[in-house]
Design a protein around this motif. Structure first.
Motif, mmCIF file in Angstrom:
data_model
loop_
_atom_site.group_PDB
_atom_site.id
_atom_site.type_symbol
_atom_site.label_atom_id
_atom_site.label_comp_id
_atom_site.label_asym_id
_atom_site.label_seq_id
_atom_site.Cartn_x
_atom_site.Cartn_y
_atom_site.Cartn_z
ATOM 1 N N ARG A 13 -6.901 -2.786 -8.416
ATOM 2 C CA ARG A 13 -8.123 -3.385 -7.874
ATOM 3 C C ARG A 13 -7.747 -4.572 -7.005
ATOM 4 N N VAL A 15 -9.355 -7.484 -4.252
ATOM 5 C CA VAL A 15 -10.498 -8.133 -3.618
ATOM 6 C C VAL A 15 -9.959 -8.866 -2.396
ATOM 7 N N GLU A 41 -12.248 -4.090 -2.551
ATOM 8 C CA GLU A 41 -13.561 -4.683 -2.261
ATOM 9 C C GLU A 41 -13.346 -5.785 -1.237
#
Length: 166
Positions: A13, A15, A41
């Motif tokens: 993940r 960001v 993201e």
């Protein structure tokens, strides 16, 4: 884009942040085009998203000078604002055993715009210690072009990955 590299290298993940609205839109488009939207993201914020992370990576503009065009924002960081902001906020955004990776050229040092001592003092003031450093010499053509007005500085330039911890 560092976020895509990290995601493709196995970070589950990521960001990615930027303050510039156009940069965020471009990054989001690139993430989607690369098929990484489920893992990356893209957030419009100044440096850090909320919370803590085991790894925080920053590649700030390398020269503490004023940009005069939109393209210059990738190279010039007025007064070193982004670099200082990253260093000053890193400890509070790292998980206890986390690392901050700072990707930074020493070109500003060769041009007399920042000293190595100032950089190391900024680490110390922010409560950070250097866990390691990887250095890469220049590979671009300008570093080998004696006709380039910045040839001496570019030939001596080293880009470092500083591994920082609390």
């Amino acid at each position: 884009m560092l976020a895509a590299v990290l995601a493709r290298r196995g970070v589950r993940r990521v960001v990615a942040t930027d303050l510039d609205e156009r940069a965020v839109a471009c990054a989001a488009e690139n993430v989607a085009r690369l098929g990484l939207a489920e893992r990356v993201e893209v957030v419009r914020t100044d440096l850090f998203p909320p919370g803590r992370a085991p790894l925080v990576v920053c590649n700030p503009p390398w020269l503490p000078a004023k940009p005069v065009s939109p393209l210059d924002h990738a190279v010039y960081d007025p007064g070193g604002r982004m670099l200082r902001g990253f260093l000053d906020g890193l400890a509070e955004h790292l998980e206890p055993e986390g690392e901050g990776w700072l990707v930074l050229s020493d070109l500003a040092e060769h041009l007399g715009l920042r000293s190595r001592a100032e950089l190391l003092e900024a680490f110390e003031r922010a409560g950070l210690r250097v866990a390691g450093r990887l250095d890469v010499p220049p590979r671009h053509s300008r570093s080998r072009d004696p006709g380039d007005p910045l040839h001496a500085a570019r030939a001596a330039e080293v880009t470092s990955l500083w591994r920082l911890t609390r």
